[in-house]
Design a protein around this motif. Structure first.
Motif, PDB file in Angstrom:
ATOM      1  N   ALA A  41     -13.617 -10.144   5.190  1.00 47.18           N
ATOM      2  CA  ALA A  41     -12.778  -9.075   4.663  1.00 47.18           C
ATOM      3  C   ALA A  41     -11.369  -9.214   5.202  1.00 47.18           C
ATOM      4  O   ALA A  41     -11.064 -10.102   5.997  1.00 47.18           O
ATOM      5  CB  ALA A  41     -13.373  -7.708   5.015  1.00 47.18           C
ATOM      6  N   GLY A  42     -10.494  -8.307   4.764  1.00 47.69           N
ATOM      7  CA  GLY A  42      -9.112  -8.321   5.209  1.00 47.69           C
ATOM      8  C   GLY A  42      -8.163  -8.665   4.086  1.00 47.69           C
ATOM      9  O   GLY A  42      -8.505  -9.379   3.137  1.00 47.69           O
ATOM     10  N   THR A  43      -6.948  -8.163   4.186  1.00 47.22           N
ATOM     11  CA  THR A  43      -5.969  -8.274   3.104  1.00 47.22           C
ATOM     12  C   THR A  43      -5.611  -9.716   2.776  1.00 47.22           C
ATOM     13  O   THR A  43      -5.160 -10.002   1.671  1.00 47.22           O
ATOM     14  CB  THR A  43      -4.693  -7.502   3.479  1.00 47.22           C
ATOM     15  N   ALA A  44      -5.798 -10.623   3.720  1.00 46.39           N
ATOM     16  CA  ALA A  44      -5.616 -12.051   3.437  1.00 46.39           C
ATOM     17  C   ALA A  44      -6.951 -12.732   3.175  1.00 46.39           C
ATOM     18  O   ALA A  44      -7.121 -13.438   2.178  1.00 46.39           O
ATOM     19  CB  ALA A  44      -4.885 -12.732   4.589  1.00 46.39           C
ATOM     20  N   ALA A  45      -7.923 -12.513   4.068  1.00 50.00           N
ATOM     21  CA  ALA A  45      -9.182 -13.256   3.984  1.00 50.00           C
ATOM     22  C   ALA A  45     -10.010 -12.884   2.761  1.00 50.00           C
ATOM     23  O   ALA A  45     -10.601 -13.761   2.121  1.00 50.00           O
ATOM     24  CB  ALA A  45      -9.998 -13.063   5.252  1.00 50.00           C
ATOM     25  N   THR A 141       0.470  -7.096   6.718  1.00 47.35           N
ATOM     26  CA  THR A 141       1.638  -6.602   7.458  1.00 47.35           C
ATOM     27  C   THR A 141       1.410  -5.154   7.894  1.00 47.35           C
ATOM     28  O   THR A 141       0.979  -4.315   7.118  1.00 47.35           O
ATOM     29  CB  THR A 141       2.899  -6.698   6.579  1.00 47.35           C
ATOM     30  N   GLY A 142       1.714  -4.895   9.138  1.00 48.19           N
ATOM     31  CA  GLY A 142       1.437  -3.586   9.727  1.00 48.19           C
ATOM     32  C   GLY A 142       0.362  -3.671  10.790  1.00 48.19           C
ATOM     33  O   GLY A 142       0.341  -2.872  11.729  1.00 48.19           O
ATOM     34  N   LEU A 143      -0.530  -4.670  10.649  1.00 44.48           N
ATOM     35  CA  LEU A 143      -1.575  -4.896  11.646  1.00 44.48           C
ATOM     36  C   LEU A 143      -1.396  -6.219  12.382  1.00 44.48           C
ATOM     37  O   LEU A 143      -2.127  -6.499  13.330  1.00 44.48           O
ATOM     38  CB  LEU A 143      -2.958  -4.875  10.987  1.00 44.48           C
ATOM     39  N   LEU A 170      -0.249  -5.194   1.977  1.00 45.01           N
ATOM     40  CA  LEU A 170      -0.290  -4.705   3.348  1.00 45.01           C
ATOM     41  C   LEU A 170      -1.505  -3.808   3.508  1.00 45.01           C
ATOM     42  O   LEU A 170      -2.336  -3.691   2.600  1.00 45.01           O
ATOM     43  CB  LEU A 170       0.989  -3.946   3.690  1.00 45.01           C
ATOM     44  N   ILE A 171      -1.623  -3.160   4.658  1.00 44.58           N
ATOM     45  CA  ILE A 171      -2.780  -2.305   4.894  1.00 44.58           C
ATOM     46  C   ILE A 171      -2.397  -1.209   5.876  1.00 44.58           C
ATOM     47  O   ILE A 171      -1.582  -1.421   6.781  1.00 44.58           O
ATOM     48  CB  ILE A 171      -3.980  -3.127   5.429  1.00 44.58           C
TER      49      ILE A 171
END
Length: 317
Positions: A41-45, A141-143, A170-171
């Motif tokens: 999971a994650g905004t990139a993964a 971005t942000g984390l 971003l998240i």
């Protein structure tokens, strides 16, 4: 000629999900639920994983822990066909991880350990390889405490100097995120946030006004995901438009925004116009929402293309 179709850069997290959860049992008692999964999971993964499932040659650029959960995440990425040569290990902190008790309506509160997201950066020795893709997707971005700010600006600036197409999400946006995101905007070709995240940064609520705000800051194309209300698109060329969401039984909304971005990336690699990209991306998000986790019921490009043409749309007679 680049080596990869897409380079997914930034936030990677191990999600541990369970459904359906209606309460946290009192004391040491237990409730029985239907399903538990561990997922990439994650905004990139998650975006990179979904791109790989949909047939793109994808590399992941991130940092994970030197722990069992890091081993799992890398193995899972590789199983999906992602190149993990630029996934670095950090033993000073555990991997980023989230526990998600998914409610019956698909909503999911989160219990999160920031972990390796805070130590991720792209080393100078890895820069050329990280940018060796047609599309560069920066997510989280942000984390990304060590990569946010000037490192991210320099990275996207270099991507544009090389003629790459850039996508961005971003998240957990908050007022402090504005100072991190604003310098990135002139280097972003496709900005694909949720309306909630984008509105938080812009200080506006109406999707059309929010999109105009980001375009005035230099973003070329703004795509605002509206949850069950579909997507609002303000393209670089042509008039803004809205597309409805698919009318489906939602199991879990985890990763729907990430998967939508993956759909846009896939469409761009195929040379589709932005309306067709958004139609396909909506089908990708629907397939994800029909199952548990960031991949949900997403299985292949052909299956998703069929879903795009067969799943009903909200408001459709």
């Amino acid at each position: 000629m680049t080596k990869f179709d897409v380079s997914a850069v930034g936030f990677a997290v191990l999600d541990i999900l369970g459904r359906p959860v209606t309460r946290i049992p009192e004391g040491g008692r237990a409730d029985f639920i239907e399903e538990i999964r561990m997922t990439v999971a994650g905004t990139a993964a998650a975006t990179g994983m979904d791109c790989a499932i949909l047939g793109l040659k994808t590399q992941m650029v991130t940092t994970v822990g030197e722990d069992d959960m890091g081993d799992f995440l890398i193995a899972k990425m590789q199983r999906y066909g992602m190149d993990t040569g630029l996934v670095r290990r950090d033993g000073s902190v555990q991997i980023s991880a989230t526990i998600l008790p998914v409610r019956p309506n698909g909503e999911r509160p989160a219990l999160h350990v920031p972990g390796t997201a805070t130590t991720f950066t792209v080393a100078e020795a890895d820069l050329d390889a990280a940018l060796d893709a047609r599309i560069i997707h920066l997510g989280g971005t942000g984390l990304l405490k060590s990569f946010d700010g000037e490192p991210s600006v320099a990275f996207l600036k270099r991507a544009k100097e090389l003629g790459r197409t850039t996508t961005f999400d971003l998240i957990q946006a908050n007022p402090d995120t504005v100072t991190l995101v604003k310098p990135l905007l002139p280097y972003i070709d496709y900005f694909v946030p949720s309306i909630d995240e984008a509105a938080e940064i812009a200080g506006l609520e109406n999707p059309a006004e929010v999109a105009r705000y980001f375009k005035a800051q230099g973003v070329r194309n703004v795509l605002l995901t509206l949850g069950g209300d579909g997507v609002y698109v303000d393209p670089e060329q042509g008039e803004p438009f809205t597309l409805p969401a698919h009318d489906i039984d939602v199991v879990d909304t985890t990763g729907c925004g990430d998967s939508f971005t993956a759909g846009i990336i896939v469409g761009l690699t195929k040379g589709w116009d932005l309306r067709q990209c958004a139609r396909f991306a909506s089908a990708v998000a629907a397939k994800v929402a029909m199952g548990l986790g960031s991949d949900g019921k997403l299985t292949s490009f052909d299956d998703t293309l069929e879903a795009m043409n067969s799943l009903p749309l909200k408001g459709q007679n």
